[in-house]
Design a protein around this motif. Structure first.
Motif, short mmCIF file in Angstrom:
data_model
loop_
_atom_site.label_atom_id
_atom_site.label_comp_id
_atom_site.label_asym_id
_atom_site.label_seq_id
_atom_site.Cartn_x
_atom_site.Cartn_y
_atom_site.Cartn_z
N ASP A 1 0.79 -1.25 0.07
CA ASP A 1 0.04 -0.25 -0.10
C ASP A 1 0.85 1.31 0.03
O ASP A 1 0.22 2.51 -0.03
N ARG A 2 2.08 1.01 -0.08
CA ARG A 2 3.08 2.20 -0.05
C ARG A 2 2.68 3.34 -1.01
O ARG A 2 2.48 4.46 -0.75
N ASP A 3 2.41 2.74 -2.24
CA ASP A 3 2.04 3.67 -3.57
C ASP A 3 0.83 4.25 -3.02
O ASP A 3 0.70 5.63 -3.81
N VAL A 4 -0.32 3.69 -2.64
CA VAL A 4 -1.51 4.65 -2.22
C VAL A 4 -1.31 5.47 -1.13
O VAL A 4 -1.82 6.46 -1.26
N LEU A 5 -0.46 5.23 -0.31
CA LEU A 5 -0.16 6.29 0.75
C LEU A 5 0.46 7.42 0.11
O LEU A 5 0.41 8.54 0.41
N VAL A 6 1.35 6.84 -0.66
CA VAL A 6 2.42 8.45 -1.39
C VAL A 6 1.25 9.30 -2.08
O VAL A 6 1.28 10.40 -2.08
N ASP A 7 0.48 8.58 -2.92
CA ASP A 7 -0.64 9.25 -3.58
C ASP A 7 -1.60 10.15 -2.84
O ASP A 7 -1.70 11.21 -2.97
N GLN A 8 -1.87 9.38 -1.54
CA GLN A 8 -2.76 10.23 -0.77
C GLN A 8 -2.04 11.49 -0.06
O GLN A 8 -2.51 12.51 -0.12
N LEU A 9 -0.88 11.16 0.43
CA LEU A 9 -0.08 12.53 0.88
C LEU A 9 0.61 13.44 -0.09
O LEU A 9 0.52 14.62 0.23
N THR A 10 0.53 13.04 -1.25
CA THR A 10 0.91 13.92 -2.38
C THR A 10 0.01 14.95 -2.59
O THR A 10 0.28 16.14 -2.66
N LEU A 11 -1.51 14.49 -2.52
CA LEU A 11 -2.44 15.48 -2.30
C LEU A 11 -2.57 16.26 -1.25
O LEU A 11 -2.91 17.49 -1.19
N ALA A 12 -2.48 15.65 0.04
CA ALA A 12 -2.83 16.29 1.36
C ALA A 12 -1.71 17.13 1.55
O ALA A 12 -1.98 18.13 2.38
N VAL A 13 -0.53 16.86 1.15
CA VAL A 13 0.66 17.92 1.93
C VAL A 13 0.91 18.82 1.25
O VAL A 13 1.41 18.95 -0.13
N ASP A 14 0.19 19.97 1.61
CA ASP A 14 0.36 21.30 0.94
C ASP A 14 0.59 22.33 1.96
O ASP A 14 -0.32 22.64 2.98
N PRO A 15 1.63 23.07 2.16
CA PRO A 15 2.00 24.13 2.89
C PRO A 15 0.65 25.14 3.06
O PRO A 15 0.56 25.73 4.34
N ARG A 16 0.09 25.33 2.04
CA ARG A 16 -1.01 26.43 2.23
C ARG A 16 -2.24 25.78 3.15
O ARG A 16 -2.71 26.92 3.77
N ALA A 17 -2.35 24.65 3.14
CA ALA A 17 -3.42 24.23 3.91
C ALA A 17 -3.10 24.56 5.39
O ALA A 17 -4.08 24.99 6.39
N GLU A 18 -1.97 24.32 5.76
CA GLU A 18 -1.25 24.66 7.19
C GLU A 18 -1.52 26.24 7.24
O GLU A 18 -1.87 26.61 8.52
N ARG A 19 -1.14 26.79 6.49
CA ARG A 19 -1.14 28.39 6.59
C ARG A 19 -2.16 28.90 6.66
O ARG A 19 -2.55 29.76 7.27
N TYR A 20 -3.24 28.10 6.11
CA TYR A 20 -4.58 28.71 6.01
C TYR A 20 -5.07 28.86 7.53
O TYR A 20 -5.62 29.80 8.25
N TRP A 21 -4.67 27.66 8.38
CA TRP A 21 -5.26 27.81 9.73
C TRP A 21 -4.30 28.55 10.72
O TRP A 21 -4.81 29.18 11.83
N GLN A 22 -3.27 28.62 10.21
CA GLN A 22 -2.22 29.74 11.04
C GLN A 22 -2.80 31.12 10.80
O GLN A 22 -2.69 31.97 11.72
N LEU A 23 -3.15 31.48 9.84
CA LEU A 23 -3.74 32.97 9.43
C LEU A 23 -4.89 32.92 10.20
O LEU A 23 -5.11 34.00 10.80
N MET A 24 -5.77 31.96 10.11
CA MET A 24 -7.28 32.05 10.66
C MET A 24 -6.90 32.20 12.40
O MET A 24 -7.78 33.05 13.03
N ALA A 25 -5.88 31.52 12.85
CA ALA A 25 -5.52 31.79 14.16
C ALA A 25 -5.11 33.40 14.55
O ALA A 25 -5.76 33.68 15.55
N VAL A 26 -4.47 33.82 13.77
CA VAL A 26 -4.19 35.28 13.93
C VAL A 26 -5.24 36.07 13.88
O VAL A 26 -5.63 36.95 14.81
#
Length: 314
Positions: A260-285
């Motif tokens: 399932d390594r390739d499936v996990l890589v595919d899922q994380l490739t989509l999910a790992v985006d610094p903008r998603a984290e930045r969204y919540w950091q800006l929301m917190a401010v």
């Protein structure tokens, strides 16, 4: 103190003769008398009144308002309160404009903003509560457009409702940091690539045939980031043999098989985006929440280690 001429009054008050003459002409500081030659003469009360007028002018009150206060006994406290509020509005507008200019100045490599870009930045900074709400709602409408309907997936409907319930809420008197965060967030919400990424993440999260390999429990996420941080901070590179047991420990804990390594890589490739984290950091401010620490670089390390794939994980 006896009578004085306008030159003496100027010397004592520090105001130019021209200014005093104007204040006399409009009735703010009338002379006490005129000399036989027709020259203006003033007394101590004139000096006191002149200093009072100067103070009010320095505070920004206009001539007509000062005249009403002096001549009609208008309540100076009420006038001062109203003027203080007006100044407060001006200060907020100027701070918003400054934030817009500062946001543009942070990117000199772009060769300077076009008039249209600067106008858009200013409008974003000075957006009203309703306008900010429309920007956020339009963003949510876009990223949730392909989620299953509520009758098909109550979980998707609940997720959408939760996201909308914690939208940014800029206060009436925001700090510079909150204004800067709002400008950055508003720009991010307009990025079509970011919207497309979130739309796909949402669609796949609630697809009935999608196997979720990454846990969502916060205690598991906390363990994961701590585990990766320990080895990252020790200098382990994601492409090195030393990264293999680090990855293996994560996948054993998550119950993810080697195939399932390739499936996990595919899922994380989509999910790992610094903008998603930045969204919540800006929301917190913007919303005055506690700061949200950065962890996306831990996920990026793990994803790169997975892609490197040094031998079996078991």
């Amino acid at each position: 103190m006896g009578r004085m001429n306008i030159g003496e009054l100027s010397r004592l008050s520090g105001l130019p003769v021209k200014t005093i003459r104007y204040y006399s002409d409009v009735g703010l500081v009338p002379e006490a008398e005129r000399s036989h030659a027709g020259y203006r003469r003033y007394d101590h009360d004139s000096l006191v009144r002149l200093e009072f007028v100067r103070t009010l002018r320095e505070l920004g009150l206009d001539i007509a308002t000062i005249k009403r206060v002096l001549d009609r006994g208008e309540d100076l406290g009420a006038v001062a309160a109203a003027h203080a509020e007006a100044i407060g509005v001006q200060i907020r507008v100027l701070r918003l404009r400054r934030a817009a200019l500062r946001a543009v100045a942070l990117h000199p490599e772009r060769g300077g903003p076009t008039p249209a870009e600067l106008d858009r930045m200013t409008r974003i900074a000075q957006a009203s509560t309703d306008e900010r709400r429309r920007i956020v709602d339009e963003f949510f409408d876009s990223i949730f457009a392909e989620l299953p309907r509520a009758e098909e997936s109550p979980e998707a409907a609940q997720f959408s409702a939760r996201m909308r319930s914690v939208s940014p809420d800029l206060p009436d008197d925001p700090t510079d940091a909150q204004i800067d965060a709002w400008i950055e967030l508003a720009g991010m919400l307009r990025e079509q690539d970011f919207r497309a990424r979130l739309r796909e993440m949402g669609k796949r999260s609630f697809a009935t045939d999608e196997r979720r390999l990454v846990p969502t429990d916060m205690s598991e996420i906390s363990w994961f980031t701590g585990h990766i941080a320990e080895h990252m901070d020790a200098g382990v590179a994601p492409g090195s043999p030393q990264a293999v047991p680090v990855v293996a420990a994560v996948l054993r804990r998550w119950g993810v098989a080697e195939e399932d390594r390739d499936v996990l890589v595919d899922q994380l490739t989509l999910a790992v985006d610094p903008r998603a984290e930045r969204y919540w950091q800006l929301m917190a401010v913007i919303n005055g929440w506690p700061p949200i620490p950065a962890t996306m670089h831990r996920w990026e390390w793990f994803l790169n280690a997975l892609r490197a794939g040094h031998g079996p994980l078991a």
